[in-house]
Design a protein around this motif. Structure first.
Motif, mmCIF file in Angstrom:
data_model
loop_
_atom_site.group_PDB
_atom_site.id
_atom_site.type_symbol
_atom_site.label_atom_id
_atom_site.label_comp_id
_atom_site.label_asym_id
_atom_site.label_seq_id
_atom_site.Cartn_x
_atom_site.Cartn_y
_atom_site.Cartn_z
ATOM 1 N N ASN A 99 -9.859 -3.761 1.108
ATOM 2 C CA ASN A 99 -8.604 -2.990 1.135
ATOM 3 C C ASN A 99 -7.355 -3.877 1.188
ATOM 4 N N MET A 100 -7.494 -5.149 0.807
ATOM 5 C CA MET A 100 -6.351 -6.088 0.813
ATOM 6 C C MET A 100 -5.204 -5.579 -0.061
ATOM 7 N N SER A 101 -5.552 -4.989 -1.207
ATOM 8 C CA SER A 101 -4.535 -4.521 -2.145
ATOM 9 C C SER A 101 -3.663 -3.435 -1.518
ATOM 10 N N SER A 102 -4.299 -2.418 -0.923
ATOM 11 C CA SER A 102 -3.515 -1.307 -0.367
ATOM 12 C C SER A 102 -2.718 -1.759 0.854
ATOM 13 N N ILE A 103 -3.317 -2.619 1.697
ATOM 14 C CA ILE A 103 -2.613 -3.043 2.916
ATOM 15 C C ILE A 103 -1.443 -3.964 2.579
ATOM 16 N N SER A 104 -1.619 -4.868 1.604
ATOM 17 C CA SER A 104 -0.487 -5.735 1.227
ATOM 18 C C SER A 104 0.631 -4.889 0.612
ATOM 19 N N GLY A 105 0.251 -3.839 -0.136
ATOM 20 C CA GLY A 105 1.258 -2.929 -0.712
ATOM 21 C C GLY A 105 2.038 -2.212 0.374
ATOM 22 N N GLN A 106 1.340 -1.707 1.398
ATOM 23 C CA GLN A 106 2.016 -1.018 2.504
ATOM 24 C C GLN A 106 2.909 -1.972 3.297
ATOM 25 N N MET A 107 2.454 -3.229 3.446
ATOM 26 C CA MET A 107 3.272 -4.228 4.152
ATOM 27 C C MET A 107 4.551 -4.525 3.370
ATOM 28 N N GLU A 108 4.423 -4.605 2.044
ATOM 29 C CA GLU A 108 5.619 -4.829 1.214
ATOM 30 C C GLU A 108 6.621 -3.689 1.388
ATOM 31 N N GLU A 109 6.106 -2.455 1.438
ATOM 32 C CA GLU A 109 6.990 -1.293 1.657
ATOM 33 C C GLU A 109 7.696 -1.399 3.005
ATOM 34 N N LEU A 110 6.966 -1.839 4.037
ATOM 35 C CA LEU A 110 7.578 -2.009 5.362
ATOM 36 C C LEU A 110 8.672 -3.081 5.317
ATOM 37 N N TYR A 111 8.423 -4.140 4.536
ATOM 38 C CA TYR A 111 9.440 -5.200 4.384
ATOM 39 C C TYR A 111 10.701 -4.649 3.721
ATOM 40 N N MET A 112 10.513 -3.725 2.771
ATOM 41 C CA MET A 112 11.675 -3.138 2.083
ATOM 42 C C MET A 112 12.437 -2.181 3.009
ATOM 43 N N ALA A 113 11.710 -1.531 3.914
ATOM 44 C CA ALA A 113 12.333 -0.502 4.756
ATOM 45 C C ALA A 113 12.954 -1.073 6.035
ATOM 46 N N ASN A 114 12.505 -2.244 6.475
ATOM 47 C CA ASN A 114 13.011 -2.811 7.738
ATOM 48 C C ASN A 114 13.674 -4.155 7.518
ATOM 49 N N SER A 115 14.305 -4.654 8.565
ATOM 50 C CA SER A 115 14.962 -5.957 8.431
ATOM 51 C C SER A 115 13.892 -7.048 8.342
#
Length: 341
Positions: free
Chosen positions: A39-55
């Protein structure tokens, strides 16, 4: 003096911030706990979204804290687990920005330095060294740092250091040989000298002999001589990394070419390896009045260009560097890249 109404606003802001950070920590923790190769693909994608949404600062600090707690323990961590955690950092480093890898690397190296100086019995040093080794394996950091660490360990050369040298060489030895065979050869020579002089002091002679045999096997490119050496897991995860990294410049361009000394003195002299974070050092930080002149590497600028720079009165290193870059670049993109470096 802070008036009461402003004080109240600040307190509510602090509470709000704390709450936000707590929520962010829970989310990141949840993702890291579920992290695995499939599940590396989905988790790295979700982490990228968190990076876009937070400082970025909050995200970097939260991610680093959680990864350090997960990977740096008193018992030896499974190699697979450390690899997967570092792979996530490398994907974010390439897709989000180099400050992700830089922040994590700095924290790991500083902690490693602390643990090396202390006489703790736990396996924290090995776990931290494994993190650094895999950061190199997944192209976050350049071999320069690995050679710096090996040189430091060889210069101390106690039984603890010999263990760490063996551990590091087993993980990244053949990659180092590919990257810089000459530096590895020099290191082996240095280790042999140290081993000859330190033979009387060390109780465990077989360990030293084993280390020297491993080094010779590396020099001769003989993988069979290294027990337990298996490049397969790293290669498999590298393939996965190539599929998950968006940008084509995922190789050498994004590697942090930073030395051990620079990382350990980052608080005093700034972080030149992150764009916008370089800093020449404020007078209040250093007590000495001696100013260290930073030499800029112009590269192999020809004498003709240097003469032209002198005629046009380019009287400082930085002016000469910029002038040489502009005069010798192939096109505007090349000039832009060189100026950034």
């Amino acid at each position: 003096y802070v008036p009461p109404q402003i004080r109240k606003v600040q307190e509510t802001l602090d509470d709000k911030k704390r709450e936000e950070l707590g929520r962010l920590k829970k989310m990141v923790n949840g993702l890291i706990n579920r992290l695995s190769e499939p599940n590396m693909s989905s988790i790295s994608g979700q982490m990228e979204e968190l990076y876009m949404a937070n400082s970025r600062k909050d995200m970097n600090e939260t991610l680093t804290d959680i990864l350090m707690n997960a990977c740096v323990t008193a018992v030896a961590m499974p190699a697979r687990l450390i690899m997967e955690h570092v792979l996530l950092v490398s994907i974010l480093h390439h897709n989000v920005g180099i400050e992700v890898g830089a922040h994590f690397l700095e924290a790991v190296v500083k902690k490693f330095d602390e643990h090396c100086k202390s006489d703790a019995e736990g396996k924290e040093c090995e776990n931290l060294l494994a993190l650094i080794a895999h950061l190199y394996n997944f192209h976050v950091v350049h071999s320069l740092l690995i050679f710096d660490i090996l040189k430091k360990l060889v210069s101390t050369f106690t039984e603890k250091e010999i263990e760490l040298i063996l551990f590091l060489l087993k993980n990244v030895g053949f990659s180092l040989r590919k990257d810089d065979a000459l530096a590895l050869k020099e290191l082996i020579t240095e280790a042999q000298k140290k081993a000859n002089t330190a033979e009387k002091k060390l109780q465990d002679q077989t360990r030293v002999r084993f280390m020297l045999e491993t080094m010779l096997a590396l020099r001769n490119n003989d993988m069979r001589k290294i027990p337990g050496y298996d490049p397969e897991p790293v290669e498999k995860l590298r393939k996965l990394q190539r599929t998950l990294v968006h940008s084509s410049g995922s190789g050498k361009d994004t590697q942090l070419r930073v030395s051990l000394e620079s990382l350990l003195s980052a608080d005093q002299v700034g972080r030149w390896w992150i764009v916008g974070s370089s800093w020449s050092g404020a007078p209040m930080i250093s007590d000495t009045n001696t100013k260290t002149q930073q030499k800029l590497h112009i590269g192999k600028a020809s004498a003709k260009i240097m003469e032209l720079a002198r005629k046009l009165r380019m009287n400082t290193d930085i002016r000469r560097s910029i002038f040489c870059v502009l005069m010798t670049s192939e096109d505007f993109l090349d000039a832009f890249e060189k100026l950034l470096k």
